[in-house]
Design an enzyme around this catalytic site. Sequence first.
Site, PDB file in Angstrom:
ATOM      1  N   TYR A  30      56.680  -1.128  -1.516  1.00 43.07           N
ATOM      2  CA  TYR A  30      56.317  -2.056  -2.605  1.00 43.07           C
ATOM      3  C   TYR A  30      57.430  -3.088  -2.788  1.00 43.07           C
ATOM      4  O   TYR A  30      57.156  -4.296  -2.869  1.00 43.07           O
ATOM      5  CB  TYR A  30      56.058  -1.295  -3.916  1.00 43.07           C
ATOM      6  CG  TYR A  30      55.692  -2.258  -5.034  1.00 43.07           C
ATOM      7  CD1 TYR A  30      54.473  -2.925  -5.018  1.00 43.07           C
ATOM      8  CD2 TYR A  30      56.586  -2.535  -6.076  1.00 43.07           C
ATOM      9  CE1 TYR A  30      54.137  -3.845  -6.015  1.00 43.07           C
ATOM     10  CE2 TYR A  30      56.256  -3.444  -7.079  1.00 43.07           C
ATOM     11  CZ  TYR A  30      55.030  -4.094  -7.045  1.00 43.07           C
ATOM     12  OH  TYR A  30      54.710  -5.015  -8.020  1.00 43.07           O
ATOM     13  N   LYS A  59      57.429  -7.278  -2.308  1.00 45.17           N
ATOM     14  CA  LYS A  59      57.792  -8.255  -3.337  1.00 45.17           C
ATOM     15  C   LYS A  59      59.018  -9.070  -2.904  1.00 45.17           C
ATOM     16  O   LYS A  59      59.160 -10.239  -3.280  1.00 45.17           O
ATOM     17  CB  LYS A  59      57.987  -7.564  -4.686  1.00 45.17           C
ATOM     18  CG  LYS A  59      56.668  -7.039  -5.267  1.00 45.17           C
ATOM     19  CD  LYS A  59      55.646  -8.180  -5.508  1.00 45.17           C
ATOM     20  CE  LYS A  59      54.329  -7.719  -6.086  1.00 45.17           C
ATOM     21  NZ  LYS A  59      53.395  -8.807  -6.382  1.00 45.17           N
TER      22      LYS A  59
HETATM   23  P1  NDP Z   1      46.361  -4.586 -12.369  1.00 46.36           P
HETATM   24  O1  NDP Z   1      46.124  -3.374 -11.536  1.00 46.36           O
HETATM   25  O2  NDP Z   1      45.963  -4.542 -13.795  1.00 46.36           O
HETATM   26  O3  NDP Z   1      45.680  -5.870 -11.695  1.00 46.36           O
HETATM   27  C1  NDP Z   1      45.720  -6.077 -10.309  1.00 46.36           C
HETATM   28  C2  NDP Z   1      44.706  -7.131  -9.939  1.00 46.36           C
HETATM   29  O4  NDP Z   1      44.795  -7.349  -8.521  1.00 46.36           O
HETATM   30  C3  NDP Z   1      43.291  -6.700 -10.256  1.00 46.36           C
HETATM   31  O5  NDP Z   1      42.572  -7.795 -10.755  1.00 46.36           O
HETATM   32  C4  NDP Z   1      42.735  -6.293  -8.895  1.00 46.36           C
HETATM   33  O6  NDP Z   1      41.344  -6.569  -8.845  1.00 46.36           O
HETATM   34  C5  NDP Z   1      43.494  -7.247  -7.958  1.00 46.36           C
HETATM   35  N1  NDP Z   1      43.547  -6.722  -6.606  1.00 46.36           N
HETATM   36  C6  NDP Z   1      44.227  -5.642  -6.163  1.00 46.36           C
HETATM   37  N2  NDP Z   1      43.979  -5.437  -4.864  1.00 46.36           N
HETATM   38  C7  NDP Z   1      43.115  -6.415  -4.480  1.00 46.36           C
HETATM   39  C8  NDP Z   1      42.469  -6.735  -3.266  1.00 46.36           C
HETATM   40  N3  NDP Z   1      42.662  -6.012  -2.149  1.00 46.36           N
HETATM   41  N4  NDP Z   1      41.643  -7.807  -3.214  1.00 46.36           N
HETATM   42  C9  NDP Z   1      41.440  -8.544  -4.335  1.00 46.36           C
HETATM   43  N5  NDP Z   1      42.019  -8.297  -5.511  1.00 46.36           N
HETATM   44  C10 NDP Z   1      42.846  -7.240  -5.586  1.00 46.36           C
HETATM   45  O7  NDP Z   1      47.936  -4.870 -12.247  1.00 46.36           O
HETATM   46  P2  NDP Z   1      48.839  -6.090 -12.754  1.00 46.36           P
HETATM   47  O8  NDP Z   1      48.074  -7.044 -13.540  1.00 46.36           O
HETATM   48  O9  NDP Z   1      50.040  -5.505 -13.332  1.00 46.36           O
HETATM   49  O10 NDP Z   1      49.248  -6.724 -11.344  1.00 46.36           O
HETATM   50  C11 NDP Z   1      49.129  -8.100 -11.034  1.00 46.36           C
HETATM   51  C12 NDP Z   1      50.286  -8.519 -10.152  1.00 46.36           C
HETATM   52  O11 NDP Z   1      51.501  -8.349 -10.891  1.00 46.36           O
HETATM   53  C13 NDP Z   1      50.477  -7.690  -8.880  1.00 46.36           C
HETATM   54  O12 NDP Z   1      50.811  -8.554  -7.827  1.00 46.36           O
HETATM   55  C14 NDP Z   1      51.665  -6.779  -9.210  1.00 46.36           C
HETATM   56  O13 NDP Z   1      52.366  -6.390  -8.077  1.00 46.36           O
HETATM   57  C15 NDP Z   1      52.469  -7.706 -10.095  1.00 46.36           C
HETATM   58  N6  NDP Z   1      53.436  -7.076 -10.954  1.00 46.36           N
HETATM   59  C16 NDP Z   1      53.050  -6.124 -11.871  1.00 46.36           C
HETATM   60  C17 NDP Z   1      53.992  -5.548 -12.696  1.00 46.36           C
HETATM   61  C18 NDP Z   1      53.654  -4.464 -13.648  1.00 46.36           C
HETATM   62  O14 NDP Z   1      54.583  -3.743 -14.096  1.00 46.36           O
HETATM   63  N7  NDP Z   1      52.407  -4.285 -14.036  1.00 46.36           N
HETATM   64  C19 NDP Z   1      55.395  -5.986 -12.661  1.00 46.36           C
HETATM   65  C20 NDP Z   1      55.695  -6.961 -11.648  1.00 46.36           C
HETATM   66  C21 NDP Z   1      54.734  -7.507 -10.865  1.00 46.36           C
HETATM   67  P3  NDP Z   1      40.235  -5.605  -8.205  1.00 46.36           P
HETATM   68  O15 NDP Z   1      40.736  -4.205  -8.314  1.00 46.36           O
HETATM   69  O16 NDP Z   1      39.018  -5.879  -9.014  1.00 46.36           O
HETATM   70  O17 NDP Z   1      40.117  -6.081  -6.802  1.00 46.36           O
HETATM   71  C1  8X3 Z   2      56.202  -3.849 -10.870  1.00 47.62           C
HETATM   72  C2  8X3 Z   2      57.413  -3.507 -11.644  1.00 47.62           C
HETATM   73  O1  8X3 Z   2      59.463  -2.013 -11.717  1.00 47.62           O
HETATM   74  O2  8X3 Z   2      57.333  -0.971 -11.221  1.00 47.62           O
HETATM   75  O3  8X3 Z   2      56.444  -4.803  -9.891  1.00 47.62           O
HETATM   76  O4  8X3 Z   2      58.400  -2.343  -9.579  1.00 47.62           O
HETATM   77  S1  8X3 Z   2      58.175  -2.143 -10.992  1.00 47.62           S
END
Ligand code: NDP
Ligand code: 8X3
Length: 255
Positions: free
Chosen positions: A154, A158
């Site tokens: 992961y 990133k």
């Molecule tokens: P969620 O799981 O709530 O949302 C993830 C979104 O990505 C969903 O809408 C999902 O839609 C979509 N997604 C995942 N895989 C696919 C795929 N193969 N094709 C199309 N869409 C996809 O998590 P977050 O909102 O937290 O995550 C959003 C972004 O933020 C990610 O890139 C994550 O790495 C990043 N992030 C999150 C953090 C956290 O702590 N939550 C911190 C730092 C970064 P669906 O399943 O309907 O396809």
């Molecule tokens: C998501 C935040 O700290 O779980 O990117 O990697 S952490």
Amino acid sequence: MNRIKEKTVLITGATSGIGKATALIFADNGANLFLTGRRKERLVELASQLTEKYGVHVQIFPFDVRDRNECKRCVDSINEPIDILINNAGLASGLDPIHTADFSDWDAMIDTNIKGLLSMTRYVSERMKKVNNGHIINIGSIAGHEAYPGGSVYCATKHAVKAITQAAKMDLSGTNVRVSSVSPGLVDTEFSEVRFHGNKQKAEQVYDNLKPLTGEDIAEIIYFVANRPEHVNILDTIVLPVAQSSATIVHRTDK
Ligand code: NDP
Ligand code: 8X3
């Protein structure tokens, strides 16, 4: 000042968390949206909610960003210029150490977080370069700036997002196309439930005894980055909850 009104914004992964919150804030500010994600029913519901509440145009594209042909089909079917691409779709899958982790978890993260983001960026950036206008905003992570145990792949994905953002900015040097990333720490979304393969109890423990960020907190930062004057390019922003000081240092209060 609202520079977003009537802009066209393509958001990947708009079915939950940060992507959904971002769709809401951009719609509230008058942007017309192209929303993607695999869960069609959620996209349908969100689109009708946004259209009704904010009177903006919303088109939905249910597909998996791991399928490059589908990425191309989505971008090709959008006739108007795409002003802003928000590469948000992504996931963590598992938190296992390097010596026992599951290859399918690794493939899911690499294929979504790196290759999916690259496919969308490749197709959209070509169009933005042609019209000499646009903004690509990638959702990175604190995990793109630091690594942590169990996060080898992961964190690698990133770190790749950070490198792709920097290199894309250089490739588009001399154009008006902006490239940015927003790099959050702990955000309470479906992220941890997905990481732990649906284990809600394990997912809740991640945010136990601390106040995490919300999807709305990050959506506000994304909106801020997008809403700068055209000569301002924010390259990256690291956003943490006050209770988090690095990828691994998290202060939890006693219950
Ligand atoms: P969620 O799981 O709530 O949302 C993830 C979104 O990505 C969903 O809408 C999902 O839609 C979509 N997604 C995942 N895989 C696919 C795929 N193969 N094709 C199309 N869409 C996809 O998590 P977050 O909102 O937290 O995550 C959003 C972004 O933020 C990610 O890139 C994550 O790495 C990043 N992030 C999150 C953090 C956290 O702590 N939550 C911190 C730092 C970064 P669906 O399943 O309907 O396809
Ligand atoms: C998501 C935040 O700290 O779980 O990117 O990697 S952490």
